[in-house]
Design a protein around this motif. Structure first.
Motif, PDB file in Angstrom:
ATOM      1  N   GLN A  41      10.174  -1.838  28.215  1.00  0.00           N
ATOM      2  CA  GLN A  41       9.952  -2.934  27.276  1.00  0.00           C
ATOM      3  C   GLN A  41       9.959  -2.420  25.834  1.00  0.00           C
ATOM      4  N   SER A  42       9.354  -1.269  25.600  1.00  0.00           N
ATOM      5  CA  SER A  42       9.352  -0.681  24.252  1.00  0.00           C
ATOM      6  C   SER A  42      10.768  -0.386  23.785  1.00  0.00           C
ATOM      7  N   GLU A  43      11.581   0.156  24.670  1.00  0.00           N
ATOM      8  CA  GLU A  43      12.973   0.464  24.310  1.00  0.00           C
ATOM      9  C   GLU A  43      13.766  -0.807  24.022  1.00  0.00           C
ATOM     10  N   ARG A  44      13.539  -1.883  24.799  1.00  0.00           N
ATOM     11  CA  ARG A  44      14.220  -3.154  24.556  1.00  0.00           C
ATOM     12  C   ARG A  44      13.836  -3.737  23.194  1.00  0.00           C
ATOM     13  N   GLN A  45      12.636  -3.452  22.749  1.00  0.00           N
ATOM     14  CA  GLN A  45      12.160  -3.986  21.475  1.00  0.00           C
ATOM     15  C   GLN A  45      12.378  -2.994  20.323  1.00  0.00           C
ATOM     16  N   ASN A  46      13.258  -2.023  20.561  1.00  0.00           N
ATOM     17  CA  ASN A  46      13.593  -1.011  19.544  1.00  0.00           C
ATOM     18  C   ASN A  46      12.372  -0.264  19.028  1.00  0.00           C
TER      19      ASN A  46
END
Length: 59
Positions: A41-46
């Motif tokens: 989720q952190s990676e999806r939200q940059n």
């Protein structure tokens, strides 16, 4: 002999202190936290900084 077990979660430790009828009540909880999903989720939200912190356990 060293035995190792890989885990994809850590435990979040919570302590609740509440006064009930002139007595103090203390509750301690250990809640499993799935770091794999949090990293994705952190990676999806940059938020690569947060994903890195979750992967290595350090900020």
């Amino acid at each position: 002999m060293v035995i190792s077990k890989e885990k994809n979660y850590v435990n979040v430790e919570k302590t609740f202190v509440e006064k009930r009828y002139e007595e103090w009540v203390i509750e301690q909880l250990s809640i499993p936290y799935d770091t794999t999903n949090a990293i994705k989720q952190s990676e999806r939200q940059n938020r690569s900084d947060w994903a890195r912190a979750l992967k290595c356990g350090r900020v």
